[in-house]
Design an enzyme around this catalytic site. Structure first.
Site, PDB file in Angstrom:
ATOM      1  N   ARG A  56      -3.312   5.058  -1.738  1.00  0.00           N
ATOM      2  CA  ARG A  56      -3.207   3.668  -1.696  1.00  0.00           C
ATOM      3  C   ARG A  56      -3.179   2.313  -2.509  1.00  0.00           C
ATOM      4  NH1 ARG A  56      -5.515   0.286   2.841  1.00  0.00           N
ATOM      5  NH2 ARG A  56      -6.876  -1.553   2.076  1.00  0.00           N
ATOM      6  N   HIS A  58       1.133  -1.332   0.205  1.00  0.00           N
ATOM      7  CA  HIS A  58       0.202  -0.133   0.345  1.00  0.00           C
ATOM      8  C   HIS A  58       0.473   1.096  -0.359  1.00  0.00           C
ATOM      9  CE1 HIS A  58      -3.517  -2.372   1.855  1.00  0.00           C
ATOM     10  NE2 HIS A  58      -4.021  -2.711   0.454  1.00  0.00           N
ATOM     11  N   HIS A  73       2.675  -3.959   7.067  1.00  0.00           N
ATOM     12  CA  HIS A  73       1.385  -2.568   6.634  1.00  0.00           C
ATOM     13  C   HIS A  73       1.891  -1.517   7.839  1.00  0.00           C
ATOM     14  CE1 HIS A  73      -1.351  -4.904   3.416  1.00  0.00           C
ATOM     15  NE2 HIS A  73      -0.111  -5.642   3.964  1.00  0.00           N
ATOM     16  N   GLU A 112       1.257  -4.468  11.022  1.00  0.00           N
ATOM     17  CA  GLU A 112       0.617  -3.713  11.281  1.00  0.00           C
ATOM     18  C   GLU A 112       0.987  -2.863  11.881  1.00  0.00           C
ATOM     19  OE1 GLU A 112      -1.536  -1.982   9.207  1.00  0.00           O
ATOM     20  OE2 GLU A 112      -2.576  -4.276   8.138  1.00  0.00           O
ATOM     21  N   GLU A 129       1.414   3.296   2.791  1.00  0.00           N
ATOM     22  CA  GLU A 129       1.471   2.838   4.209  1.00  0.00           C
ATOM     23  C   GLU A 129       4.190   3.342   4.079  1.00  0.00           C
ATOM     24  OE1 GLU A 129       0.131  -1.081   4.179  1.00  0.00           O
ATOM     25  OE2 GLU A 129      -1.650   0.489   4.448  1.00  0.00           O
TER      26      GLU A 129
END
Length: 319
Positions: A109, A49, A180, A254, A52
């Site tokens: 994104r 993405h 991510h 994440e 990020e």
């Protein structure tokens, strides 16, 4: 990436394994000590993405650390002998470059492929485009939506490139790590609420161990679980695809934070975020390595002992 190859020619090589929609190369670094035999592997990708930004920074940090420590850290050296690391620092190259264009594109994104059927918007969410319950939940069929899953599974060349590599290597890959942000979570398969990984308990145990290792670095709490349990359900992810084809340990990191800064993480948090995530990744990789090599050795020893014992018993009976 070229610098890492130049400075570490004995352990680092690179491979172009696909191209983006805008015809940029998708390149990985292969890191490991040379071996005459076939080696097991760890997969890691960052930057699927575009917005990020902390994730490509982490992949760079991970590469730097294993290359810095493998000559002096006996455990890292052992893992470099037994494993090859396949690391893609930026998977969504088109989107990443576009996100650097100006402030209006900073939070881009998706990929940069154009819409179809008269849709004038660009991009597909690459982490909804894999062949794993594709299009079923947590996605959109509106090509202007952030979570647009594409016209079909693997409609995007970037998702196809990863799928092709994983398919070729699936018997060798022991762990799949995709990085991510944000949310401070460790996600385990699957994203569909009605599907459970056969080794769910193991995934949770390893993930909780990684979260503990992360917290020990800077005190940050990471939540562990499936995305339907701790985030939201969604299908078509690379993590789910990796587990679906038989890669046993598949995790989505994440990274920081929990929403205060979100994707625009301040510069002074780059280093500590990478340090703690490295500890978490190292925990997973160490577990993966030890399970594969020490468990195998123990099984071989046990089989040998059983064979010898059976032979001894047979000899005793004959006597």
């Amino acid at each position: 990436m070229e610098q890492m190859k130049r400075e570490n020619p004995d352990v680092v090589s690179s491979m172009v394994y696909g191209q983006t929609y805008e015809r940029r190369n998708i390149t990985l670094l292969k890191i490991g000590l040379r071996s005459t035999g076939r080696k097991k592997a760890i997969w890691m990708d960052c930057g699927i993405h575009a917005r990020e930004w902390i994730t490509p920074a982490f992949c760079q940090y991970f590469v730097k650390e294993i290359l810095r420590t493998y000559k002096t850290d006996t455990k890292v050296n052992e893992m470099m002998k037994n494993l090859d690391f396949y690391i893609t620092p930026v998977l969504n190259v088109d989107g990443y470059i576009y996100s650097w264009h100006n402030e209006s594109t900073r939070l881009w994104r998706k990929s940069r492929s154009p819409g179809t059927g008269g849709c004038t918007c660009y991009g597909t969410d690459l982490n909804r485009n894999f062949y794993a319950n594709w299009g079923m939940v947590g996605v959109s069929t509106d090509c202007c939506n952030l979570f647009y899953c594409g016209t079909k599974a693997l409609s995007e060349s970037e998702a196809w490139a990863v799928t092709d590599m994983l398919g070729k290597m699936r018997e060798d890959i022991l762990a799949f790590l995709t990085i991510h942000s944000y949310g401070q979570q460790l996600l385990v398969p699957y994203g569909h609420p009605n599907t459970s990984a056969p080794n769910h308990d193991e995934l949770m145990e390893v993930g909780l161990g990684a979260a503990k290792a992360i917290k020990a670095v800077h005190g940050m709490d990471y939540t562990v679980g499936t995305s339907p349990d701790i985030l939201y359900p969604f299908s078509g992810s690379s993590q789910d695809f990796a587990r679906l084809i038989g890669i046993p340990l598949s995790f989505t990191f994440e990274l920081r934070d929990k929403g205060e800064h979100g994707f625009e993480l301040p510069e002074d948090q780059i280093q500590p975020t990478c340090e703690e995530a490295y500890a978490g990744a190292q925990h997973i990789i160490t577990y993966t390595h030890d399970k594969a090599f020490y468990s195998y050795a123990a099984t071989v020893r046990a089989t040998l002992w059983t064979t010898l014992l059976a032979a001894w018993v047979s000899s005793a009976i004959l006597l």
